[in-house]
Scaffold this motif. Structure first.
Motif, mmCIF file in Angstrom:
data_model
loop_
_atom_site.group_PDB
_atom_site.id
_atom_site.type_symbol
_atom_site.label_atom_id
_atom_site.label_comp_id
_atom_site.label_asym_id
_atom_site.label_seq_id
_atom_site.Cartn_x
_atom_site.Cartn_y
_atom_site.Cartn_z
ATOM 1 N N PRO A 1 3.842 29.160 -10.704
ATOM 2 C CA PRO A 1 4.898 28.989 -11.680
ATOM 3 C C PRO A 1 4.367 28.437 -13.011
ATOM 4 O O PRO A 1 3.200 28.073 -13.114
ATOM 5 N N MET A 2 5.240 28.416 -13.952
ATOM 6 C CA MET A 2 5.049 27.645 -15.173
ATOM 7 C C MET A 2 6.194 26.654 -15.242
ATOM 8 O O MET A 2 7.230 26.861 -14.615
ATOM 9 N N GLY A 3 5.972 25.587 -15.994
ATOM 10 C CA GLY A 3 7.056 24.624 -16.026
ATOM 11 C C GLY A 3 6.809 23.447 -16.928
ATOM 12 O O GLY A 3 5.875 23.453 -17.745
ATOM 13 N N GLN B 1 5.673 7.424 -13.039
ATOM 14 C CA GLN B 1 4.834 8.547 -12.661
ATOM 15 C C GLN B 1 5.341 9.829 -13.325
ATOM 16 O O GLN B 1 6.514 9.960 -13.666
ATOM 17 N N ARG B 2 4.428 10.773 -13.479
ATOM 18 C CA ARG B 2 4.816 12.072 -13.998
ATOM 19 C C ARG B 2 5.728 12.762 -12.978
ATOM 20 O O ARG B 2 5.451 12.741 -11.777
ATOM 21 N N GLU B 3 6.803 13.371 -13.467
ATOM 22 C CA GLU B 3 7.768 13.999 -12.575
ATOM 23 C C GLU B 3 8.097 15.408 -13.033
ATOM 24 O O GLU B 3 8.042 15.727 -14.228
ATOM 25 N N LEU B 4 8.459 16.241 -12.064
ATOM 26 C CA LEU B 4 8.855 17.601 -12.367
ATOM 27 C C LEU B 4 10.197 17.611 -13.089
ATOM 28 O O LEU B 4 11.123 16.896 -12.695
ATOM 29 N N VAL B 5 10.293 18.433 -14.126
ATOM 30 C CA VAL B 5 11.559 18.635 -14.818
ATOM 31 C C VAL B 5 12.134 19.998 -14.442
ATOM 32 O O VAL B 5 13.263 20.098 -13.989
ATOM 33 N N ALA B 6 11.337 21.037 -14.630
ATOM 34 C CA ALA B 6 11.809 22.399 -14.334
ATOM 35 C C ALA B 6 10.608 23.318 -14.191
ATOM 36 O O ALA B 6 9.598 23.132 -14.878
ATOM 37 N N ILE B 7 10.731 24.301 -13.293
ATOM 38 C CA ILE B 7 9.693 25.302 -13.155
ATOM 39 C C ILE B 7 10.332 26.683 -13.109
ATOM 40 O O ILE B 7 11.503 26.820 -12.739
#
Length: 114
Positions: free
Chosen positions: A33-35, A44-50
């Protein structure tokens, strides 16, 4: 080697909108994916959207209904449209891409004032 360059960050008032862009140095056709991830101070670094190559998407619960991720393979660019921004969205936002290897952008600051 792939370079990811983010743009579009800045200062906005709560309730406002911003659009982040991430442009890759080569075709993103095979990137999946890209995101977008984000990191707030002391967290901590967290996922926002992929987004996958077929444009399937996944969002963090905290941004569902407010953020929209999209990709334009012709422009080798991934976008993050952010609306109804909240102070807790303040963070450095990083672009991410996976094509056998992981690639990260340098980050762009988003600051939401109350």
């Amino acid at each position: 080697q792939v370079q990811l360059v983010e743009s579009g960050g800045g200062l906005v008032q709560a309730g406002g909108s911003l659009r982040l862009s991430c442009t890759a140095s080569r075709s993103i056709f095979r990137f999946s994916p890209m995101g977008w991830y984000r990191q707030a101070p002391g967290k901590q670094r967290e996922l926002v959207a992929i987004i996958g190559s077929s444009s399937s998407t996944n969002y963090a619960d905290s941004v569902k209904g407010r953020f929209t991720i999209s990709r334009d393979s012709v422009k080798s660019t991934v976008y993050l449209q952010m609306s109804s921004l909240k102070p807790e969205d303040t963070a450095v936002y990083y672009c991410y891409a996976n094509s056998r290897e992981e690639y990260w952008g340098q980050g762009t600051q988003v600051t939401v004032s109350s």
